[in-house]
Design an enzyme around this catalytic site. Structure first.
Site, short mmCIF file in Angstrom:
data_model
loop_
_atom_site.label_atom_id
_atom_site.label_comp_id
_atom_site.label_asym_id
_atom_site.label_seq_id
_atom_site.Cartn_x
_atom_site.Cartn_y
_atom_site.Cartn_z
N THR A 196 59.41 106.94 -114.81
CA THR A 196 58.10 107.47 -115.22
C THR A 196 58.31 108.95 -115.59
OG1 THR A 196 56.88 106.04 -113.92
CG2 THR A 196 55.75 107.93 -114.75
N ASP A 227 50.35 103.03 -111.48
CA ASP A 227 49.73 104.44 -111.38
C ASP A 227 49.51 105.10 -112.56
OD1 ASP A 227 52.27 104.87 -110.84
OD2 ASP A 227 51.91 106.74 -110.14
N GLY A 250 53.88 102.39 -108.06
CA GLY A 250 52.61 102.91 -108.40
C GLY A 250 51.29 102.32 -107.49
N1 GLY Z 1 55.17 104.68 -111.48
C1 GLY Z 1 55.22 103.81 -112.51
C2 GLY Z 1 54.51 102.45 -112.04
O1 GLY Z 1 54.32 102.10 -110.94
O2 GLY Z 1 54.30 101.68 -112.95
#
Ligand code: GLY
Length: 340
Positions: A196, A227, A250
């Site tokens: 991310t 998230d 997330g």
């Molecule tokens: N932080 C990225 C996800 O969990 O999709």
């Protein structure tokens, strides 16, 4: 009656004493941008072209995120790992200095989800559009439908994953030995990449904005959203206090409204690093054994231009750029993967 009143008053007094809100100076700071992971240095470099000229933090963040989305061998954008059905789905959000925000989730075949998220913010009364509706909105607003195909590195990774098709949601544990998801892929210049890209910035007018872009967890269940496009989880900006973003698993970030929590800790007077640490500890405290096997990193920037990060596992990095510095930094963590 008197005693009840006394107890009520003393608990109010105690809570007022415990919270020491920061009084922020209205004077603008020098521009600063921080982005998750070492690849954030490229993102910052792009964004700096806007910030250094006195431009708006939101424009800088979008420009940086678009650079990342253009890379074909990375875990962001259409070249990233697909879901377990072999389809790349993208999540993104932006938030500006007025608490305006926009997001897209499970967006397919559109190259720049961050710009679609910005259009959701600017052109609709809504915050989040998902799936086919988000794609239709993008097409209606001039975005092009890209071919439905995997990049060479994603195809290779997906074919390898299909050999076992093991559904073990894990996310960017940098030094783990398992192959799900595959080790971080390299950009053309050889640097590593992660799941991310979260970016938060302070501009020369003293305003803050942030953006996140991701393909989410590699080989995720179809329809799973993490998230990253959730305001208050993957990104939160409060122009009076500061901004925060996250990377990693997330679901754990959503459970604690992670970045909102980080910003609220900064509002109480904690430094960005301590605010990130307190949010990480909130996750670890809930289930320390589970936390040993997953990664979450928070990254925060306050209104004064101070920044900091904290992660569950060793290995989380971020990049900073300001008029004074340009570097990639590691951060403190709770576990050295699986080792207490
Ligand atoms: N932080 C990225 C996800 O969990 O999709």
């Amino acid at each position: 009656m008197q005693r009840r009143k006394f107890i009520r008053l003393s608990s109010l007094g105690a809570s007022m004493l415990a919270v020491n809100p920061v009084k922020w100076n209205a004077a603008p700071a020098q521009p600063v941008i921080v982005s998750t992971w070492a690849d954030g240095k490229h993102v910052n470099e792009e964004a700096w072209k806007i910030l250094s000229g006195g431009g708006r933090a939101l424009d800088a963040v979008e420009k940086g995120a678009r650079w990342m989305e253009d890379q074909i061998n990375c875990c962001v954008g259409l070249g990233a790992n697909p879901d377990r059905d072999g389809i790349v789905t993208l999540d993104s959000c932006v938030m500006d200095e007025h608490a305006n925000c926009g997001a897209v989730a499970a967006l397919e075949r559109i190259k720049h989800p961050v710009s679609v998220a910005r259009k959701v913010m600017e052109l609709t009364p809504h915050v989040l559009l998902v799936g086919q509706g988000a794609q239709q909105f993008a097409l209606d607003n001039g975005f092009k439908l890209e071919p439905q195909e995997l990049s060479p590195s994603a195809k290779e990774a997906y074919e390898k994953w299909l050999e076992k098709s093991e559904y073990k949601p894990e996310i960017n544990i940098e030094n783990r030995k398992s192959s799900n998801p595959p080790p971080p892929m390299r950009l053309e210049d050889g640097s590593f990449n992660h799941d991310t890209m979260g970016i938060v910035a302070l501009d020369a007018s003293g305003n803050m904005s942030g953006g996140v872009t991701t393909s989410g967890m590699g080989f995720k269940m179809r329809g799973r959203v993490g998230d990253s496009p959730i305001i208050g989880a993957g990104l939160f900006v409060d122009n009076e206090v500061g901004a925060a973003t996250s990377s990693g698993m997330g679901e754990e970030v959503i459970r604690i409204c992670g970045t909102h929590l980080v910003v609220e800790f900064m509002r109480q007077g904690y430094t960005p690093e301590t605010a990130c640490r307190l949010a990480v500890e909130r996750i670890v405290k809930r289930d320390p054994e589970k936390a040993k096997k997953l990664q979450v990193g928070f990254l925060a920037l306050d209104k004064r231009g101070r920044y900091g990060a904290f992660a569950i596992q060793k290995g989380f990095e971020f990049a900073v750029r300001s008029g004074r510095e340009e570097r990639v930094l590691g951060c403190k963590y709770v576990y050295d993967y699986g080792v207490t």
